[in-house]
Design a protein around this motif. Structure first.
Motif, PDB file in Angstrom:
ATOM      1  N   LEU A   1     -14.268 -14.059 -81.333  1.00 53.96           N
ATOM      2  CA  LEU A   1     -13.234 -13.573 -82.255  1.00 53.96           C
ATOM      3  C   LEU A   1     -12.534 -12.342 -81.699  1.00 53.96           C
ATOM      4  O   LEU A   1     -11.335 -12.143 -81.919  1.00 53.96           O
ATOM      5  N   TRP A   2     -13.271 -11.507 -80.977  1.00 54.94           N
ATOM      6  CA  TRP A   2     -12.667 -10.329 -80.353  1.00 54.94           C
ATOM      7  C   TRP A   2     -11.603 -10.769 -79.338  1.00 54.94           C
ATOM      8  O   TRP A   2     -10.479 -10.250 -79.328  1.00 54.94           O
ATOM      9  N   VAL A   3     -11.955 -11.715 -78.497  1.00 57.05           N
ATOM     10  CA  VAL A   3     -10.999 -12.225 -77.507  1.00 57.05           C
ATOM     11  C   VAL A   3      -9.801 -12.861 -78.218  1.00 57.05           C
ATOM     12  O   VAL A   3      -8.654 -12.651 -77.829  1.00 57.05           O
ATOM     13  N   ARG A   4     -10.043 -13.600 -79.270  1.00 55.83           N
ATOM     14  CA  ARG A   4      -8.969 -14.233 -80.028  1.00 55.83           C
ATOM     15  C   ARG A   4      -8.074 -13.181 -80.690  1.00 55.83           C
ATOM     16  O   ARG A   4      -6.842 -13.320 -80.714  1.00 55.83           O
ATOM     17  N   ALA A   5      -8.684 -12.109 -81.219  1.00 58.29           N
ATOM     18  CA  ALA A   5      -7.907 -11.063 -81.887  1.00 58.29           C
ATOM     19  C   ALA A   5      -6.972 -10.352 -80.919  1.00 58.29           C
ATOM     20  O   ALA A   5      -5.858  -9.964 -81.286  1.00 58.29           O
ATOM     21  N   VAL A   6      -7.405 -10.188 -79.674  1.00 55.29           N
ATOM     22  CA  VAL A   6      -6.605  -9.466 -78.683  1.00 55.29           C
ATOM     23  C   VAL A   6      -5.631 -10.396 -77.956  1.00 55.29           C
ATOM     24  O   VAL A   6      -4.460 -10.049 -77.753  1.00 55.29           O
ATOM     25  N   TYR A   7      -6.087 -11.600 -77.609  1.00 55.99           N
ATOM     26  CA  TYR A   7      -5.268 -12.500 -76.793  1.00 55.99           C
ATOM     27  C   TYR A   7      -4.533 -13.573 -77.589  1.00 55.99           C
ATOM     28  O   TYR A   7      -3.640 -14.232 -77.044  1.00 55.99           O
ATOM     29  N   GLY A   8      -4.882 -13.772 -78.846  1.00 59.97           N
ATOM     30  CA  GLY A   8      -4.193 -14.777 -79.651  1.00 59.97           C
ATOM     31  C   GLY A   8      -4.322 -16.168 -79.057  1.00 59.97           C
ATOM     32  O   GLY A   8      -5.400 -16.583 -78.619  1.00 59.97           O
ATOM     33  N   ASP A   9      -3.200 -16.882 -79.009  1.00 59.85           N
ATOM     34  CA  ASP A   9      -3.197 -18.253 -78.492  1.00 59.85           C
ATOM     35  C   ASP A   9      -3.491 -18.338 -77.002  1.00 59.85           C
ATOM     36  O   ASP A   9      -3.728 -19.429 -76.464  1.00 59.85           O
ATOM     37  N   LYS A  10      -3.480 -17.197 -76.307  1.00 61.10           N
ATOM     38  CA  LYS A  10      -3.797 -17.190 -74.880  1.00 61.10           C
ATOM     39  C   LYS A  10      -5.293 -16.965 -74.629  1.00 61.10           C
ATOM     40  O   LYS A  10      -5.715 -16.741 -73.491  1.00 61.10           O
ATOM     41  N   ALA A  11      -6.090 -17.042 -75.690  1.00 63.70           N
ATOM     42  CA  ALA A  11      -7.534 -16.848 -75.557  1.00 63.70           C
ATOM     43  C   ALA A  11      -8.166 -17.817 -74.556  1.00 63.70           C
ATOM     44  O   ALA A  11      -9.025 -17.402 -73.759  1.00 63.70           O
ATOM     45  N   PRO A  12      -7.784 -19.116 -74.531  1.00 65.73           N
ATOM     46  CA  PRO A  12      -8.395 -20.017 -73.546  1.00 65.73           C
ATOM     47  C   PRO A  12      -8.176 -19.557 -72.108  1.00 65.73           C
ATOM     48  O   PRO A  12      -9.079 -19.667 -71.270  1.00 65.73           O
ATOM     49  N   GLU A  13      -6.976 -19.011 -71.823  1.00 63.22           N
ATOM     50  CA  GLU A  13      -6.706 -18.502 -70.478  1.00 63.22           C
ATOM     51  C   GLU A  13      -7.586 -17.290 -70.166  1.00 63.22           C
ATOM     52  O   GLU A  13      -8.065 -17.119 -69.037  1.00 63.22           O
ATOM     53  N   ALA A  14      -7.812 -16.451 -71.186  1.00 64.21           N
ATOM     54  CA  ALA A  14      -8.679 -15.288 -70.992  1.00 64.21           C
ATOM     55  C   ALA A  14     -10.110 -15.730 -70.695  1.00 64.21           C
ATOM     56  O   ALA A  14     -10.774 -15.187 -69.805  1.00 64.21           O
ATOM     57  N   TRP A  15     -10.595 -16.741 -71.420  1.00 55.85           N
ATOM     58  CA  TRP A  15     -11.946 -17.240 -71.176  1.00 55.85           C
ATOM     59  C   TRP A  15     -12.074 -17.849 -69.778  1.00 55.85           C
ATOM     60  O   TRP A  15     -13.113 -17.723 -69.125  1.00 55.85           O
ATOM     61  N   ALA A  16     -11.008 -18.501 -69.336  1.00 54.31           N
ATOM     62  CA  ALA A  16     -11.036 -19.095 -67.995  1.00 54.31           C
ATOM     63  C   ALA A  16     -11.200 -18.013 -66.922  1.00 54.31           C
ATOM     64  O   ALA A  16     -11.891 -18.215 -65.914  1.00 54.31           O
ATOM     65  N   LYS A  17     -10.574 -16.844 -67.149  1.00 56.79           N
ATOM     66  CA  LYS A  17     -10.710 -15.734 -66.203  1.00 56.79           C
ATOM     67  C   LYS A  17     -12.086 -15.081 -66.315  1.00 56.79           C
ATOM     68  O   LYS A  17     -12.697 -14.706 -65.310  1.00 56.79           O
ATOM     69  N   LEU A  18     -12.580 -14.932 -67.542  1.00 61.22           N
ATOM     70  CA  LEU A  18     -13.855 -14.256 -67.764  1.00 61.22           C
ATOM     71  C   LEU A  18     -15.042 -15.111 -67.328  1.00 61.22           C
ATOM     72  O   LEU A  18     -16.098 -14.577 -66.958  1.00 61.22           O
ATOM     73  N   LYS A  19     -14.865 -16.406 -67.340  1.00 61.41           N
ATOM     74  CA  LYS A  19     -15.962 -17.336 -67.063  1.00 61.41           C
ATOM     75  C   LYS A  19     -16.738 -16.991 -65.789  1.00 61.41           C
ATOM     76  O   LYS A  19     -17.971 -17.070 -65.741  1.00 61.41           O
ATOM     77  N   GLY A  20     -16.029 -16.582 -64.753  1.00 60.11           N
ATOM     78  CA  GLY A  20     -16.671 -16.271 -63.476  1.00 60.11           C
ATOM     79  C   GLY A  20     -17.607 -15.074 -63.535  1.00 60.11           C
ATOM     80  O   GLY A  20     -18.474 -14.911 -62.675  1.00 60.11           O
ATOM     81  N   ARG A  21     -17.437 -14.228 -64.549  1.00 58.62           N
ATOM     82  CA  ARG A  21     -18.295 -13.045 -64.692  1.00 58.62           C
ATOM     83  C   ARG A  21     -19.525 -13.315 -65.557  1.00 58.62           C
ATOM     84  O   ARG A  21     -20.423 -12.485 -65.628  1.00 58.62           O
ATOM     85  N   VAL A  22     -19.534 -14.449 -66.261  1.00 59.50           N
ATOM     86  CA  VAL A  22     -20.612 -14.735 -67.209  1.00 59.50           C
ATOM     87  C   VAL A  22     -21.828 -15.299 -66.473  1.00 59.50           C
ATOM     88  O   VAL A  22     -21.763 -16.379 -65.886  1.00 59.50           O
ATOM     89  N   LEU A  23     -22.923 -14.554 -66.504  1.00 60.76           N
ATOM     90  CA  LEU A  23     -24.159 -15.039 -65.886  1.00 60.76           C
ATOM     91  C   LEU A  23     -24.710 -16.211 -66.675  1.00 60.76           C
ATOM     92  O   LEU A  23     -25.070 -17.250 -66.115  1.00 60.76           O
TER      93      LEU A  23
END
Length: 333
Positions: free
Chosen positions: A173-195
């Motif tokens: 929800l935090w990512v959605r609140a900040v990125y809105g409809d671009k949240a999927p793109e944000a997750w795609a970038k963050l994915k590489g950092r997630v252990l």
């Protein structure tokens, strides 16, 4: 022989009239970090049992979303009298199940951000989500959510699964609140950092403190534990200018529990100092009602969010499945 046995049993019943009487019982569903030896559960259980002369049984699952899933699965046949560990991101969905009853209590002494007016759930703590990092392994932590999303994939973070965990849902929800409809793109970038994405908070924080990753998704209040219990400032929360997402944790009486007077008694107890005094240094969150003593000075050293982010319970209920599906689609690729 049978008459002799009957006589002896009768004498025993007269000699020990209360031994055969089982104590009244209250069953509370919650999550495992609440019932852990170091969590608030043991102290809360002892204090309430002393007040009610009853037997409290905690039944725990991994985390808050898993808690709602279990109650929904059990339906009207649930053994839970009280469910403790949902948050405001789940209350609208929980109400819609028809499995919770109004608490009927006065909530005037509550002290949560934005006030409180829910007739079904009562809060017992609140806090703000944050990225907690190890200062010995990460000299320059992310200074914003954008820096977290777009940062060095070699600097890993442990998060929680939003399908089972309220912190996991909070990050989503935090990512959605900040990125809105671009949240999927944000997750795609963050994915590489997630252990990894763990089922609950306990597993994630355990991996972090064992040194598996220099960052974990947790709370602004988490460093207070290390300062007070371990006498170290090694672990800190990063402050993000976009704001921090608010979590208010709640408890509610089930329709089953509405038939048990102990359920209402526990809810009333939950917002008294006897319960609230336990929260800061076992749950490591902020108390939702008045306490009888001030917070430890370590809490003054914590990150104070400049901006509070939060969706309404209704917004989350309407969108949770779609947003979780988006997250899953990106993370499973």
């Amino acid at each position: 022989m049978r008459s002799t046995i009957s006589y002896l049993l009768g004498v025993a019943a007269l000699a020990f009239p209360f031994a055969a009487m089982a104590a009244e019982k209250l069953t509370i569903y919650t999550y495992d970090s609440f019932t852990a030896e170091w969590g608030p559960g043991p102290q809360v259980e002892k204090a309430f049992e002393a007040e009610c002369a009853c037997d409290v049984e905690f039944v725990s699952v991994a985390d808050g979303v898993a808690l709602l899933n279990r109650v929904k699965l059990e339906g009207a046949a649930t053994k839970a009298d009280v469910v403790l560990g949902l948050d405001t991101n789940l209350t609208a969905e929980a109400k819609a199940t028809g499995l919770f009853a109004p608490h009927g209590l006065n909530a005037e002494n509550l002290a949560v951000p934005e006030g409180w007016g829910d007739d079904t759930f009562l809060p017992y703590d609140y806090g703000y989500f944050a990225v907690v990092y190890d200062t010995e392994k990460l000299k320059t932590p992310p200074a914003s959510l954008k820096e977290l999303v777009e940062g060095d994939p070699e600097q890993k973070i442990v998060i929680q699964d939003p399908r089972t965990s309220t912190p996991g849902l909070g990050l989503l929800l935090w990512v959605r609140a900040v990125y809105g409809d671009k949240a999927p793109e944000a997750w795609a970038k963050l994915k590489g950092r997630v252990l990894t994405a763990t089922p609950g908070w306990s597993e994630a924080y355990g991996l972090f403190t064992k040194g598996e990753a220099p960052m974990v998704f947790s709370y602004t209040t988490s460093p207070a534990y290390h300062m007070i219990a371990e006498k170290t400032e090694r672990y800190q929360a990063a402050s993000f200018p976009e704001g921090h997402y608010l979590q208010v944790e709640v408890a509610g009486i089930t329709t089953t529990g509405a038939k048990n007077p102990l359920a209402t008694k526990f809810m009333a107890f939950m917002v008294t100092p006897a319960f609230q005094d336990v929260i800061p240094e076992t749950q490591w969150m902020l108390p939702a009602a008045k306490t009888s003593k001030p917070l430890n000075p370590a809490f003054d050293k914590l990150v104070k969010p400049a901006k509070t982010l939060a969706f309404s319970p209704q917004e989350v209920a309407a969108n949770r499945k779609a947003w979780v599906d988006e997250w899953l689609s990106v993370m499973s690729q």
